[in-house]
Design a protein around this motif. Structure first.
Motif, PDB file in Angstrom:
ATOM      1  N   ILE A  43       0.848  -1.133  -0.075  1.00  0.00           N
ATOM      2  CA  ILE A  43      -0.053  -0.124   0.002  1.00  0.00           C
ATOM      3  C   ILE A  43       0.868   1.346   0.022  1.00  0.00           C
ATOM      4  O   ILE A  43       0.499   2.045  -0.720  1.00  0.00           O
ATOM      5  CB  ILE A  43      -1.081  -0.041   1.264  1.00  0.00           C
ATOM      6  CG1 ILE A  43      -1.985  -1.101   1.096  1.00  0.00           C
ATOM      7  CG2 ILE A  43      -1.795   1.497   1.450  1.00  0.00           C
ATOM      8  CD1 ILE A  43      -3.044  -0.849   0.097  1.00  0.00           C
ATOM      9  N   LYS A  70     -10.196   3.683  -8.013  1.00  0.00           N
ATOM     10  CA  LYS A  70     -10.611   2.642  -7.036  1.00  0.00           C
ATOM     11  C   LYS A  70      -9.209   1.633  -6.878  1.00  0.00           C
ATOM     12  O   LYS A  70      -8.210   1.850  -7.671  1.00  0.00           O
ATOM     13  CB  LYS A  70     -11.397   1.416  -7.371  1.00  0.00           C
ATOM     14  CG  LYS A  70     -12.839   2.013  -8.031  1.00  0.00           C
ATOM     15  CD  LYS A  70     -13.567   2.723  -7.072  1.00  0.00           C
ATOM     16  CE  LYS A  70     -14.960   3.023  -7.791  1.00  0.00           C
ATOM     17  NZ  LYS A  70     -15.913   3.821  -6.699  1.00  0.00           N
ATOM     18  N   TYR A  71      -9.185   0.920  -5.730  1.00  0.00           N
ATOM     19  CA  TYR A  71      -7.710   0.137  -5.366  1.00  0.00           C
ATOM     20  C   TYR A  71      -8.339  -1.175  -5.011  1.00  0.00           C
ATOM     21  O   TYR A  71      -9.288  -1.311  -4.088  1.00  0.00           O
ATOM     22  CB  TYR A  71      -6.808   0.884  -4.430  1.00  0.00           C
ATOM     23  CG  TYR A  71      -7.289   0.708  -3.114  1.00  0.00           C
ATOM     24  CD1 TYR A  71      -6.746  -0.160  -2.141  1.00  0.00           C
ATOM     25  CD2 TYR A  71      -8.182   1.354  -2.507  1.00  0.00           C
ATOM     26  CE1 TYR A  71      -6.872  -0.538  -1.135  1.00  0.00           C
ATOM     27  CE2 TYR A  71      -8.243   1.435  -1.085  1.00  0.00           C
ATOM     28  CZ  TYR A  71      -7.741   0.541  -0.560  1.00  0.00           C
ATOM     29  OH  TYR A  71      -8.038   0.572   0.960  1.00  0.00           O
ATOM     30  N   MET A  72      -7.526  -2.195  -5.448  1.00  0.00           N
ATOM     31  CA  MET A  72      -7.850  -3.451  -5.044  1.00  0.00           C
ATOM     32  C   MET A  72      -6.448  -4.084  -4.292  1.00  0.00           C
ATOM     33  O   MET A  72      -5.302  -3.907  -4.849  1.00  0.00           O
ATOM     34  CB  MET A  72      -8.161  -4.182  -6.092  1.00  0.00           C
ATOM     35  CG  MET A  72      -8.582  -5.760  -5.649  1.00  0.00           C
ATOM     36  SD  MET A  72      -9.383  -6.560  -7.412  1.00  0.00           S
ATOM     37  CE  MET A  72      -8.022  -6.736  -8.438  1.00  0.00           C
ATOM     38  N   VAL A  73      -6.529  -4.959  -3.302  1.00  0.00           N
ATOM     39  CA  VAL A  73      -5.596  -5.751  -2.665  1.00  0.00           C
ATOM     40  C   VAL A  73      -5.669  -7.240  -3.058  1.00  0.00           C
ATOM     41  O   VAL A  73      -6.516  -7.816  -2.756  1.00  0.00           O
ATOM     42  CB  VAL A  73      -5.559  -5.500  -1.259  1.00  0.00           C
ATOM     43  CG1 VAL A  73      -4.381  -6.384  -0.670  1.00  0.00           C
ATOM     44  CG2 VAL A  73      -5.359  -4.212  -0.812  1.00  0.00           C
ATOM     45  N   ARG A  82      -6.368  -3.320   4.932  1.00  0.00           N
ATOM     46  CA  ARG A  82      -7.577  -2.857   5.376  1.00  0.00           C
ATOM     47  C   ARG A  82      -7.232  -1.466   6.417  1.00  0.00           C
ATOM     48  O   ARG A  82      -8.178  -0.685   6.606  1.00  0.00           O
ATOM     49  CB  ARG A  82      -8.528  -3.801   6.097  1.00  0.00           C
ATOM     50  CG  ARG A  82      -9.038  -4.844   5.061  1.00  0.00           C
ATOM     51  CD  ARG A  82      -9.938  -5.654   5.626  1.00  0.00           C
ATOM     52  NE  ARG A  82     -10.318  -6.711   4.556  1.00  0.00           N
ATOM     53  CZ  ARG A  82     -11.238  -6.432   3.807  1.00  0.00           C
ATOM     54  NH1 ARG A  82     -12.209  -5.347   3.710  1.00  0.00           N
ATOM     55  NH2 ARG A  82     -11.816  -7.662   2.804  1.00  0.00           N
ATOM     56  N   GLY A  85      -5.609   1.708   4.114  1.00  0.00           N
ATOM     57  CA  GLY A  85      -6.321   2.555   3.024  1.00  0.00           C
ATOM     58  C   GLY A  85      -5.588   3.375   2.336  1.00  0.00           C
ATOM     59  O   GLY A  85      -4.253   3.425   2.340  1.00  0.00           O
ATOM     60  N   GLU A  94     -11.799   4.234  -2.706  1.00  0.00           N
ATOM     61  CA  GLU A  94     -12.600   3.001  -2.442  1.00  0.00           C
ATOM     62  C   GLU A  94     -12.096   1.680  -2.661  1.00  0.00           C
ATOM     63  O   GLU A  94     -11.267   1.544  -3.694  1.00  0.00           O
ATOM     64  CB  GLU A  94     -14.089   2.907  -3.109  1.00  0.00           C
ATOM     65  CG  GLU A  94     -14.672   1.829  -2.747  1.00  0.00           C
ATOM     66  CD  GLU A  94     -16.021   1.745  -3.598  1.00  0.00           C
ATOM     67  OE1 GLU A  94     -16.833   0.656  -3.306  1.00  0.00           O
ATOM     68  OE2 GLU A  94     -16.186   2.651  -4.371  1.00  0.00           O
ATOM     69  N   ARG A  95     -11.989   0.771  -1.810  1.00  0.00           N
ATOM     70  CA  ARG A  95     -11.291  -0.588  -1.949  1.00  0.00           C
ATOM     71  C   ARG A  95     -12.358  -1.549  -2.536  1.00  0.00           C
ATOM     72  O   ARG A  95     -13.597  -1.549  -1.922  1.00  0.00           O
ATOM     73  CB  ARG A  95     -10.740  -1.020  -0.630  1.00  0.00           C
ATOM     74  CG  ARG A  95     -10.362  -2.633  -0.692  1.00  0.00           C
ATOM     75  CD  ARG A  95      -9.675  -2.998   0.447  1.00  0.00           C
ATOM     76  NE  ARG A  95      -9.288  -4.436   0.444  1.00  0.00           N
ATOM     77  CZ  ARG A  95      -8.524  -5.300   1.022  1.00  0.00           C
ATOM     78  NH1 ARG A  95      -7.889  -4.579   1.952  1.00  0.00           N
ATOM     79  NH2 ARG A  95      -8.238  -6.438   0.930  1.00  0.00           N
ATOM     80  N   ASN A 108      -9.678  -9.816  -6.500  1.00  0.00           N
ATOM     81  CA  ASN A 108      -8.803  -9.871  -5.485  1.00  0.00           C
ATOM     82  C   ASN A 108      -8.231 -11.296  -5.113  1.00  0.00           C
ATOM     83  O   ASN A 108      -7.399 -11.570  -4.493  1.00  0.00           O
ATOM     84  CB  ASN A 108      -9.225  -9.149  -4.169  1.00  0.00           C
ATOM     85  CG  ASN A 108     -10.603  -9.962  -3.699  1.00  0.00           C
ATOM     86  OD1 ASN A 108     -11.147 -10.825  -4.148  1.00  0.00           O
ATOM     87  ND2 ASN A 108     -10.591  -9.507  -2.309  1.00  0.00           N
TER      88      ASN A 108
END
Length: 203
Positions: A43, A70-73, A82, A85, A94-95, A108
């Protein structure tokens, strides 16, 4: 066109962090038109690279849309990221668990289940739009097969080079194909001569 030139100029001006923008020798900033995808090993690295890009675009009068960003893990640990952020210039992003990039659904879990569902929905919509042609008595069966392969099949198989199919997903694809072939040939069993047997399944 001018927007694309400006965005390309901004991307080239970004001071690239080699650890964050390269992985196994591959660049981690992907851009096509106005769709930009930034990859990072953490992150923290993702935020640094995003901040560099935001600063570079702002210098030439472009603004980042917080609503569309947006972002994604992607991690085996679903709690990863989490706590931290992503927040840049007083905007919190927003995740999400999945998003669509250049016509491909990424998740994900790195699963193709949702991708297959999306392609089948698009394939069904395309099929129903040409079903009158496929059932027409004015067209030959070989021409109908060509219509299927030229119009419907590319929509269903777009991006399939990266798929790792299970038998379950393969069966779902065959269901669509069988539906199309029944529309073309009717309830009587027949063959497509000279065009190969399987339309969807890859060897």
């Amino acid at each position: 066109m001018l927007f694309n030139f400006a965005l390309d100029y901004a991307i080239r001006r970004v001071q690239v962090n080699q650890d964050g923008f390269k992985l196994n020798g591959t660049h981690q900033l992907l851009a096509y038109a106005d769709d930009v995808n930034i990859l990072g090993g953490s992150i923290h690295i993702l935020k640094e690279n995003a901040e560099d890009l935001v600063a570079a675009t702002r210098e030439i009068g472009l603004e980042l849309s917080a609503d569309k960003t947006k972002y994604m893990v992607m991690s085996r640990d679903q709690n990863a990221g989490r706590i931290h952020g992503v927040r840049i210039d007083n905007s919190t992003y927003e995740r999400v668990e999945e998003f669509n990039y250049l016509g491909t659904t990424l998740t994900n879990q790195n699963s193709i289940v949702e991708e297959i569902k999306s392609k089948l929905r698009s394939g069904n919509a395309c099929y129903y739009s040409v079903q009158n042609l496929l059932s027409s008595r004015l067209l030959s069966k070989n021409l109908k097969i060509k219509i299927y392969r030229a119009i419907t099949l590319p929509i269903v198989l777009y991006g399939c080079e990266t798929w790792s199919l299970t038998f379950r997903e393969e069966r779902k694809l065959r269901v669509l194909e069988n539906m199309v072939l029944r529309r073309i040939f009717g309830p009587r069993r027949d063959e497509v001569k000279g065009n190969g047997g399987d339309c969807i399944t890859r060897s």
